[in-house]
Design an enzyme around this catalytic site. Structure first.
Site, PDB file in Angstrom:
ATOM      1  N   CYS A 117      -1.954   9.623   2.396  1.00 56.89           N
ATOM      2  CA  CYS A 117      -1.522   9.001   1.139  1.00 56.89           C
ATOM      3  C   CYS A 117      -2.436   9.373  -0.026  1.00 56.89           C
ATOM      4  O   CYS A 117      -1.964   9.442  -1.156  1.00 56.89           O
ATOM      5  CB  CYS A 117      -1.451   7.489   1.294  1.00 56.89           C
ATOM      6  SG  CYS A 117      -2.997   6.768   1.855  1.00 56.89           S
ATOM      7  N   GLU A 137       0.881  -1.181   0.000  1.00 57.79           N
ATOM      8  CA  GLU A 137       0.000   0.000   0.000  1.00 57.79           C
ATOM      9  C   GLU A 137       0.908   1.217   0.000  1.00 57.79           C
ATOM     10  O   GLU A 137       1.432   1.621   1.038  1.00 57.79           O
ATOM     11  CB  GLU A 137      -0.892  -0.020   1.254  1.00 57.79           C
ATOM     12  CG  GLU A 137      -1.890  -1.173   1.292  1.00 57.79           C
ATOM     13  CD  GLU A 137      -3.114  -0.914   0.420  1.00 57.79           C
ATOM     14  OE1 GLU A 137      -3.398   0.262   0.109  1.00 57.79           O
ATOM     15  OE2 GLU A 137      -3.790  -1.893   0.059  1.00 57.79           O
TER      16      GLU A 137
END
Ligand code: NAD
Length: 477
Positions: free
Chosen positions: A264, A230
């Site tokens: 993110c 991720e």
């Protein structure tokens, strides 16, 4: 944050070793033995552990909120919406749907094999390693853990050393609520992570940057361990003429300046199509003042940069354009005001790497074709955001670009839709999680064929193959 608040966190005094690397092999061996014993497989164990994790989050909210305040200046409300409450929702959704996600799925059997039954059965992978980053240190340590437990695995969580108060809180709390035979928290930085990566795991779930992802993936290759990565990158925003710029600006300011931009999926930069750049910049300035006041350093709702290194990196990026609003900074507080940059050259430092902080460059592009080309010339983003009134633009962005996620009209919030898998593509990562996607990630789907021994319908396939058998086989297969 006051000193009293900092003192109340469970962070160890600096310099104190967190987890001795010599403790790592026996910890992993304990988890592997627990998995091998079958302890984690019953759905009753999984439900009990998820319930215990939920209790931990609700009973120890104050401890976790103080830790997040100490690490990132995160307000209690933001700690709830983006971290603690987020994981509670993930647990509730998982408990609600777990039975259906785990139910074996029947599939049809070709005529040549009939009569027989076939099904897809989920089985846990074994012992999984979860390595988390510092920016949402509760969410990104525990949301993957929900999936790992739901799928019936033993799990080891390694929180980030860059959020030390939260790491210490998790190391203290998790063993008090969860089954210590099957779930462990190991604290530490590079030496501890390196020691962990030498161990054999059945899956590694890594959240963080692409450089470390490469280290993780090569370590995993040694044991042929599957990985979920991720990662991040620059998530672009495309704003088309004609949209409601005031609402667009408020939503962008919310998505960009939550957690001081250290998200993110935060909008990284804006591609303003046609003549939208200047009016959008004006609306962004207004939205920032509306949300954080004339002096955002005084706002209880505005966070701080995680450490000096990131603070220095970010303030240097202010040189990449003209500051339209913000730009004020204070190294002692690790404070950097919500900032909008104009006149940004696509080759400038702010456009070279993920910003991961509260700086929003606005670049002009003549039309949608140019915006799509700009996105496609760069790494595949974790998220792409479109602000448009045109269904044709939505169609084009969906089919002509590639990104982990795509959202129209609202940044960041696609993560909060439990049934949308969350993950990247290309440089932004591989694999996905959240809800059913987590169970899939942390499971192996076993193919099961069940053919009765009653009546041997397979005789046709056995040698010697006569003319008659050959005709039949050619017809059947
Ligand atoms: P970080 O520095 O906290 O590192 C992440 C983890 O990697 C930590 O647990 C750290 O101890 C470990 N680590 C560091 N060096 C290592 C090494 N040599 N070997 C093994 N492990 C090591 O966090 P970061 O990488 O700065 O996180 C920021 C990045 O993460 C950004 O790019 C961001 O976009 C991305 N991110 C992605 C997601 C997502 O869900 N896709 C979420 C948050 C952050």
């Amino acid at each position: 944050m006051t000193n009293t608040q900092a003192d109340q966190t469970t962070a160890p005094p600096s310099g104190e070793p967190l987890t001795l690397t010599t403790e790592i092999p026996p910890t992993v061996a304990r988890l592997r033995a627990a998995f091998a014993s079958g302890r984690t497989k019953p759905v009753s164990w999984r439900r009990a552990q998820l319930g215990a994790l939920r209790r931990m989050l609700t009973e120890e909210t104050a401890v976790l909120e103080r830790a997040l305040q100490a690490d990132l200046g995160k307000s209690p409300v933001e700690a709830h919406t983006t971290e603690i409450g987020f994981v509670v929702n993930e647990i509730d959704h998982t408990l609600r749907h777990l039975a259906s996600w785990l139910r074996p799925q029947k599939v049809s059997v070709p005529m040549a094999l009939a009569p027989a039954k076939a099904r897809r059965v989920r089985e846990p992978l074994g012992t999984v390693l979860i390595v988390a980053p510092w920016n949402y240190p509760v969410n990104l340590s525990l949301a993957p853990l929900v999936g790992a437990i739901a799928a019936g695995n033993a799990a080891l969580v390694k929180p980030s050393e860059l959020a030390p108060a939260t790491s210490a809180a998790l190391a203290d709390l998790v063993p008090r609520y969860l089954d210590t035979e099957a779930v462990a928290v190991v604290e530490g930085g590079v030496p501890e992570s390196t020691a962990l990566l030498e161990e054999r795991f059945d899956h590694i779930f890594y959240t963080g940057n692409g450089a470390v992802a490469r280290i993780v993936m090569s370590a995993a290759a040694k044991h042929l361990t599957p990985v979920t990565l991720e990662l991040g990158g620059k998530s672009p925003v495309i704003v088309e003429p004609g949209v409601d710029l005031a609402t667009t600006a408020r939503r962008l300011a919310w998505g960009k300046f939550t957690n001081a931009g250290q998200t993110c999926v935060a909008p990284d930069y804006v591609l303003a199509v046609g003549d939208t750049a200047e009016p959008l910049q004006r609306e962004l300035s207004a939205a920032i003042t509306e949300m954080f006041g004339a002096d955002p350093s005084q706002s209880a709702d505005y966070g701080r940069i995680v450490n000096e290194r990131h603070f220095a990196r970010l303030t240097a990026l202010l040189e990449s354009g003209t500051v339209v609003t913000g730009g004020q900074h204070d190294a002692d507080q690790r404070y950097l005001a919500p900032t909008v940059l104009a006149d940004v050259d696509p080759d400038s430092p702010v456009m070279a790497e993920e910003i991961f902080g509260p700086i929003l460059p606005v670049l002009r592009v003549p039309d949608l074709d140019a915006a799509i080309a700009f996105v496609n010339e760069r790494d595949k983003p974790l998220a792409l955001y479109g602000f448009t009134d045109s269904e044709e633009t939505k169609r084009r962005l969906t089919t002509e670009t590639s990104s982990g996620g795509l959202a129209f009209g609202l940044p960041m919030a696609h993560l909060a839709v439990p049934d949308l898998p969350f993950g990247g593509v290309g440089e932004s990562g591989m694999g996905a999680y959240h809800s059913a996607a987590s169970v899939e990630t942390f499971s192996h789907t076993k193919s099961v064929l069940d053919k009765s021994l009653f009546m041997d319908t397979m005789r046709v396939a056995y040698a010697p193959i006569t003319d008659m058998k050959e005709k039949l086989l050619r017809r059947l297969l």
